[in-house]
Design a protein around this motif. Structure first.
Motif, mmCIF file in Angstrom:
data_model
loop_
_atom_site.group_PDB
_atom_site.id
_atom_site.type_symbol
_atom_site.label_atom_id
_atom_site.label_comp_id
_atom_site.label_asym_id
_atom_site.label_seq_id
_atom_site.Cartn_x
_atom_site.Cartn_y
_atom_site.Cartn_z
ATOM 1 N N PHE A 93 -0.979 3.923 -4.614
ATOM 2 C CA PHE A 93 -1.584 2.998 -5.315
ATOM 3 C C PHE A 93 -1.451 1.403 -4.503
ATOM 4 C CE2 PHE A 93 2.974 2.809 -6.717
ATOM 5 C CZ PHE A 93 3.121 1.417 -6.012
ATOM 6 N N ASP A 94 -2.150 0.572 -4.333
ATOM 7 C CA ASP A 94 -2.087 -0.904 -4.187
ATOM 8 C C ASP A 94 -1.827 -1.652 -4.573
ATOM 9 O OD1 ASP A 94 -3.191 0.431 -1.809
ATOM 10 O OD2 ASP A 94 -5.684 0.234 -1.905
ATOM 11 N N LEU A 95 -0.885 -2.574 -4.593
ATOM 12 C CA LEU A 95 -1.410 -4.143 -5.181
ATOM 13 C C LEU A 95 -1.572 -4.914 -4.529
ATOM 14 C CD1 LEU A 95 0.949 -4.999 -7.663
ATOM 15 C CD2 LEU A 95 2.800 -5.418 -6.476
ATOM 16 N N ASP A 96 -1.720 -5.974 -5.431
ATOM 17 C CA ASP A 96 -2.042 -7.277 -4.247
ATOM 18 C C ASP A 96 -1.268 -8.925 -4.318
ATOM 19 O OD1 ASP A 96 -4.507 -6.729 -2.497
ATOM 20 O OD2 ASP A 96 -5.902 -6.617 -4.916
ATOM 21 N N GLU A 116 0.897 -1.284 0.220
ATOM 22 C CA GLU A 116 0.663 0.303 -0.300
ATOM 23 C C GLU A 116 0.797 0.882 -0.027
ATOM 24 O OE1 GLU A 116 -3.576 -2.019 2.824
ATOM 25 O OE2 GLU A 116 -2.460 -0.457 3.650
ATOM 26 N N VAL A 117 0.660 2.387 -1.269
ATOM 27 C CA VAL A 117 1.486 3.025 -0.767
ATOM 28 C C VAL A 117 0.921 4.372 -1.205
ATOM 29 C CG1 VAL A 117 2.830 4.712 -3.236
ATOM 30 C CG2 VAL A 117 3.359 2.437 -2.278
ATOM 31 N N ARG A 118 0.736 5.570 -0.101
ATOM 32 C CA ARG A 118 -0.174 6.252 0.173
ATOM 33 C C ARG A 118 0.960 7.210 0.386
ATOM 34 N NH1 ARG A 118 -2.756 3.475 -0.962
ATOM 35 N NH2 ARG A 118 -4.784 2.125 -0.389
ATOM 36 N N ASP A 119 0.245 8.369 -0.718
ATOM 37 C CA ASP A 119 1.021 9.657 -0.543
ATOM 38 C C ASP A 119 2.476 9.770 -0.789
ATOM 39 O OD1 ASP A 119 0.088 12.618 -1.356
ATOM 40 O OD2 ASP A 119 -0.132 13.211 1.004
ATOM 41 N N LEU A 120 2.774 8.999 -2.076
ATOM 42 C CA LEU A 120 4.213 9.008 -1.261
ATOM 43 C C LEU A 120 4.946 10.184 -2.445
ATOM 44 C CD1 LEU A 120 7.125 7.134 -0.879
ATOM 45 C CD2 LEU A 120 6.620 6.713 -3.729
ATOM 46 N N VAL A 153 12.702 10.466 0.540
ATOM 47 C CA VAL A 153 11.023 10.631 0.528
ATOM 48 C C VAL A 153 11.320 11.135 1.957
ATOM 49 C CG1 VAL A 153 8.733 9.390 1.861
ATOM 50 C CG2 VAL A 153 11.120 8.052 -0.118
ATOM 51 N N VAL A 154 10.374 12.590 1.267
ATOM 52 C CA VAL A 154 9.403 13.821 2.437
ATOM 53 C C VAL A 154 8.547 13.493 2.548
ATOM 54 C CG1 VAL A 154 9.336 15.474 1.813
ATOM 55 C CG2 VAL A 154 10.509 15.174 0.337
ATOM 56 N N SER A 155 7.680 12.409 1.996
ATOM 57 C CA SER A 155 6.782 12.382 2.792
ATOM 58 C C SER A 155 5.980 10.984 2.333
ATOM 59 C CB SER A 155 5.732 13.462 3.421
ATOM 60 O OG SER A 155 5.051 14.156 1.947
ATOM 61 N N GLY A 156 4.937 10.269 2.709
ATOM 62 C CA GLY A 156 4.025 9.813 2.738
ATOM 63 C C GLY A 156 4.473 8.180 2.994
ATOM 64 N N SER A 157 3.696 6.681 3.450
ATOM 65 C CA SER A 157 3.648 5.891 3.064
ATOM 66 C C SER A 157 3.655 4.646 2.233
ATOM 67 C CB SER A 157 2.569 5.445 4.740
ATOM 68 O OG SER A 157 1.999 4.391 4.393
ATOM 69 N N VAL A 158 4.879 3.417 3.001
ATOM 70 C CA VAL A 158 4.226 3.051 1.587
ATOM 71 C C VAL A 158 4.751 1.325 2.524
ATOM 72 C CG1 VAL A 158 6.668 0.928 0.595
ATOM 73 C CG2 VAL A 158 6.646 3.030 0.364
ATOM 74 N N LYS A 159 3.298 0.266 2.346
ATOM 75 C CA LYS A 159 3.039 -0.972 3.881
ATOM 76 C C LYS A 159 2.904 -1.549 3.451
ATOM 77 C CE LYS A 159 0.854 1.175 7.906
ATOM 78 N NZ LYS A 159 -0.833 2.452 8.260
ATOM 79 N N PHE A 160 4.493 -1.835 3.439
ATOM 80 C CA PHE A 160 4.665 -4.108 2.479
ATOM 81 C C PHE A 160 3.880 -4.633 3.682
ATOM 82 C CE2 PHE A 160 7.018 -7.813 2.378
ATOM 83 C CZ PHE A 160 7.063 -7.980 0.926
#
Lengths: 327, 309
Positions: free
Chosen positions: A28-31, A5-9, A63-70
């Motif tokens: 974006f999301d990746l399943d 899940e990538v949010r506002d990167l 990466v200045v801001s945002g979230s990457v959830k794996f």
């Protein structure tokens, strides 16, 4: 929960000339097992998005801001040691130029075995066996001989297969392919794409396919994300993007692709990509768009949902749906 | 070793022999074209004595005959003739005697230069633009551009005369430390700079990104993927550098009174000791040719992309 899940990167490069804003709010999301295509021209931020996820940006990139959830775990700011355990293990990447991406003074065998040694408990002979097995998986024959060869002794297609073998060393959940076929000639391109599809079926990994080639996208992907100047301008299913493109930029891309069905002259998109050092306040594509309205220059359009998972960041969509676009 | 490499090496050896022959010939005739002679000292020698001396050393024979005798002696007996000034000693004896000291300090100096150069250059590259990097660059620029007799003289004044840490004579115990350090400074600085720029280049290459993307730990990236590839230009420089440094530094041996080949070379030039001058020149030339060949082969070992043909 999606696998990724990538949010506002937001990712920037800090240069002497100033802050180059390469990625501006990508989500974006990746399943599992899915293939996402990221398409856009050079400098659209597609590769930088991938490098941000993997934490392999150049020294001046951040990466200045945002979230990457794996797999539910936040990757941004989780530390180098934790990232190292993921890289090449659960998330792997292959690059455009296999020639320069392989170490020229190391045999390909040593490079594949290095990956295996890093991420598995295997030792000595088991590592070697696994390397041979990987070469078999990527359909390289005479594997024993290949292990002892150097990158310059192999053909371009073979080198890309070696890259893939290396990336698959510990059955990753995600394989990021950064323009994997751009440097190859067309017949070899097709072979490599075919191989990736087969491997995906066999191993069940998700693929992020980064390319500027809509042909590759059509061939490989379930979902497509169109990027321009570091932002997502449209995303949706393969069908949405090719049959119902909603963003003017996507339409432009499709028009500049040769078609077998219609005999028309190609329509290139006029102008060039905006300067990432000084992005316009409004829509980054407004300068090159034929349908520009006043609001396009003043305000960036957010992603607007058009269908199930079809989104587009174009004020025209708002207007078409009877929205207020006077800003 | 494959067939191609072997053919290459054989061809290079043949070429080296030709080179050495050219050096012998040129040295011989230039030497004899220079006016003056070994026996023209302050004291006038009687014509009869002069004739006897010339006859003894074969200097009265026609030049071409002298040349062929000289060449034959070198090839068949490795005999470069007797020294005209140090009576009773052959050129080969004197040269090898001097080489012992010169090669000893040369090899140590070269190793110091190599190890510390690679180390400093790598650190400077990894910490590019830091205070450390700038400091290393300033110091190495100074040592690369300062002539060794200045550095040597400064060392003599500071460490020998003021601090009395080392003896002034290179022949006494501990006397070789300063010449070794002086000798190593310039190549060390050069290797540092070479290594820094090479390492900066390599660390920006795609395959370093690949290694990072594979999850290779940073130290392993630096050593296994970085330094090995960055060494190539250093190797090219190191071979010939070793030859020069081992064959004795004329200036440094003079400054520190080191009894090496460099110093006896200078003595032989001022004394018009023909066989000594020629012998030394030729032996040094042979060494340099060999070192060049070795570094070419070493290059192939480190970089498999290079084909020797």
């Amino acid at each position: 929960m999606s696998l990724l899940e990538v949010r506002d990167l937001h990712t920037s490069f800090f240069t002497d000339a100033g802050e180059v804003m390469a990625v501006n709010g990508v989500s974006f999301d990746l399943d599992r097992g899915q293939t996402l295509g990221i398409v856009g021209e050079s400098g659209s931020g597609k590769s930088v998005t991938a490098y941000s996820i993997m934490g392999i940006l150049a020294a001046n990139g951040k990466v200045v801001s945002g979230s990457v959830k794996f797999d539910g775990k936040e990757l941004i700011g989780c530390g180098e040691a934790a990232m190292r355990k993921l890289r090449g293990n659960r998330i792997s990447i292959i690059f455009q130029e296999a020639m320069t991406s392989l170490n020229p003074t190391m045999t390909v065998g040593a490079q594949i075995m290095e990956s295996i040694g890093l991420h598995t408990d295997a030792t000595g002979d088991d590592i070697r066996k696994r390397a041979l097995e990987l070469l078999g998986q990527v359909r390289i024959n005479e594997a024993e001989k290949r292990l002892k060869q150097y990158p310059h002794e192999l053909s371009g297609g073979m080198r890309q297969r070696i890259m893939i073998a290396m990336a698959l060393a510990s059955d990753p959940d995600i394989l990021i392919a950064d323009e994997p076929t751009t440097a190859l000639d067309v017949t070899i391109q097709a072979q490599i794409l075919e191989l990736m599809k087969t491997l995906q079926k066999e191993l069940g990994m998700a693929i992020i396919m980064i390319t500027h080639d809509l042909g590759v996208i059509a061939e490989m992907c379930d979902e497509v994300m169109v990027m321009y100047a570091g932002s997502v301008c449209e995303k949706g299913s393969l069908r949405d993007i090719f049959k119902r493109p909603a963003h003017e930029y996507t339409k432009g891309l499709l028009n500049s692709m040769p078609s077998l069905e219609k005999v028309t002259s190609l329509k290139p998109i006029r102008g060039t990509v905006p300067d990432l050092l000084a992005l316009p306040k409004g829509c980054a594509f407004a300068e090159r768009c034929d349908e520009t309205m006043k609001i396009c220059l003043r305000k960036k359009c957010p992603l607007i949902q058009l269908g199930d998972d079809h989104f587009s960041a174009c004020w025209l969509n708002v207007k078409d749906r009877g929205g207020e676009v006077n800003g | 070793m494959d067939h191609k490499t072997l053919t290459y090496i054989i061809r290079r050896i043949i070429l080296a022999i030709v080179t050495v022959w050219v050096v012998i010939t040129v040295t011989f005739f230039v030497m004899h074209a220079v006016p003056g002679g070994p026996f023209l000292g302050e004291k006038a020698i009687s014509p009869a004595a002069m004739k006897a001396l010339e006859a003894k050393y074969g200097l009265d024979k026609p030049l071409l005959q002298q040349y062929f005798t000289y060449l034959t002696d070198i090839v068949t007996k490795f005999d470069f003739g007797p020294s005209l000034k140090q009576r009773g000693r052959s050129v080969v004896e004197i040269v090898f005697d001097g080489m012992k000291t010169s090669a000893y300090i040369g090899i140590i100096a070269a190793l110091i230069a190599l190890v510390s150069g690679i180390f400093l250059g790598t650190l400077a590259a990894l910490w590019r633009n830091s205070f450390w990097d700038r400091l290393v660059m300033v110091i190495t620029t100074a040592f690369v551009s300062m002539p060794s007799f200045i550095i040597g003289s400064i060392f003599l004044i500071v460490f020998v005369i003021k601090l009395k840490m080392f003896p002034a004579n290179g022949a006494s115990e501990g006397g070789l430390i300063l010449p070794i350090i002086t000798l190593s400074l310039s190549p060390m600085s050069y290797i540092t700079r070479l290594m820094r720029s090479s390492m900066l280049d390599v660390m920006g290459q795609d395959f370093i990104r690949t290694a990072k993307a594979k999850g290779v730990p940073r130290l392993r990236i630096i050593f296994v993927h970085g330094i090995k590839n960055a060494l190539l230009p250093v190797i090219t420089y190191f071979g010939p550098m070793l030859a020069y440094i081992v064959t004795g530094s004329l200036v440094i041996e003079q400054v520190f009174a080191v009894p090496g080949i460099g110093r006896s070379f200078i003595t032989s030039i001022t004394g018009r000791d023909y066989p000594m001058i020629m012998g030394t020149t030729i032996i040094l030339a042979v060494l340099i040719v060999i070192m060049n060949l070795v570094s070419d082969i070493l290059y192939k070992v480190v970089d498999p992309r290079i084909t020797l043909e």
